[in-house]
Design an enzyme around this catalytic site. Structure first.
Site, PDB file in Angstrom:
ATOM      1  N   ASP A   1     -34.323  -4.212 -15.741  1.00  0.00           N
ATOM      2  CA  ASP A   1     -34.405  -5.407 -14.905  1.00  0.00           C
ATOM      3  C   ASP A   1     -35.459  -6.373 -15.434  1.00  0.00           C
ATOM      4  OD1 ASP A   1     -33.797  -7.067 -12.816  1.00  0.00           O
ATOM      5  OD2 ASP A   1     -34.729  -5.840 -11.260  1.00  0.00           O
TER       6      ASP A   1
ATOM      7  N   ASN B   1     -22.803  -7.340 -10.024  1.00  0.00           N
ATOM      8  CA  ASN B   1     -23.070  -8.339 -11.070  1.00  0.00           C
ATOM      9  C   ASN B   1     -21.856  -9.215 -11.387  1.00  0.00           C
ATOM     10  OD1 ASN B   1     -25.376  -6.268 -13.041  1.00  0.00           O
ATOM     11  ND2 ASN B   1     -25.805  -7.756 -11.434  1.00  0.00           N
TER      12      ASN B   1
END
Ligand code: FPP
Length: 235
Positions: free
Chosen positions: A16, A64
């Protein structure tokens, strides 16, 4: 080298902070993903060198798909390109490649490239690299239940035990992660390996993924090695 007993067999990473890394440099988010691929390479190299059996990476979640189309396309293109570029390297280093997730949402071209690399590397003996693509933990549990319900007789379903469901998850046959690393300071699991992380040790760091390289990976392994795992028992 660490004592082999204290080494995790399976290290998993929620990568991330690529977007923030790029934005901090006044660049497009995709620039962060590109640099993130270098961190993937570095961590894989460290895992192979240190004898870690499984390295798994959360590369793209079911959620996503809701990102801007241009970013989704760039990430898929990056996967294609990484497969093209890294094949020789994986063969040389004895890396076995696997992709797990909702493959039906990936393009035919990407699925074909994944299948080819999976086949080519299937007998490689050192580290297994698992890329979770179009994956979410709740999706995995739901698809496992659907599969179990379609295959098992009603009386078996009535007495289903947790271990019975293990073999219907996409991770069937793969040991649960011993260590889960999440970069960029976020303190959550984000619908990743919900079932499989029941007894996983978590390691959170503020380092953004493009800055997470071999030294940071080894620091996480060392932190894991110092922990006392009790699996709900007393020692
Ligand atoms: C998280 O950063 C990163 C991703 C969603 C993608 C990770 C993908 C790669 C590193 C490249 C492809 C992978 C392989 C295995 C070759 P973010 O965009 O959520 O960052 P932010 O939280 O700062 O916005």
């Amino acid at each position: 080298m660490e004592d082999k007993k204290r080494l995790p067999r399976h290290v998993s990473i929620i990568m991330d902070g690529n977007g923030r890394w790029a934005q901090a440099r006044g660049k497009e988010r995709v620039f962060g993903h590109l640099e993130g691929v270098e961190s993937v390479r570095a961590c894989l190299e460290a895992a192979v060198e240190d004898g870690i059996e499984y390295l798994s990476l959360y590369a793209f979640s079911e959620e996503n798909w809701n990102r801007p189309q241009a970013e989704v396309n760039a990430l898929m293109e990056l996967m294609m390109e990484s497969i093209r570029k890294e094949t020789a390297n994986m063969m040389e280093n004895g890396v076995r490649f696997l992709v797990l997730g909702n493959r039906s949402r990936l393009s035919e071209k990407l699925n074909a490239a994944i299948d080819a690399l999976t086949r080519e590397t299937s007998a490689n003996p050192r580290t297994t690299l698992i890329v979770f693509l179009s994956y979410s933990g709740k999706w995995d549990i739901a698809q496992a239940v659907r599969k179990a319900a379609s295959e098992l007789p009603a009386e078996k379903l009535q007495s289903l035990e947790p271990e019975d469901l293990d073999k219907y998850l996409v991770t069937a046959g793969i040991p649960d992660p011993d260590l889960l690393i999440r970069t960029s300071g976020e303190l959550r699991i984000s619908n990743y390996l919900l079932w499989q992380c029941a007894y996983t040790e978590f390691y959170f760091t503020d380092v953004l993924w493009p800055d997470f390289r071999k030294p940071q990976f080894r620091e996480a392994i060392a932190a894991y090695s110092a922990r006392d795992r009790r699996y709900g028992k007393v020692k």
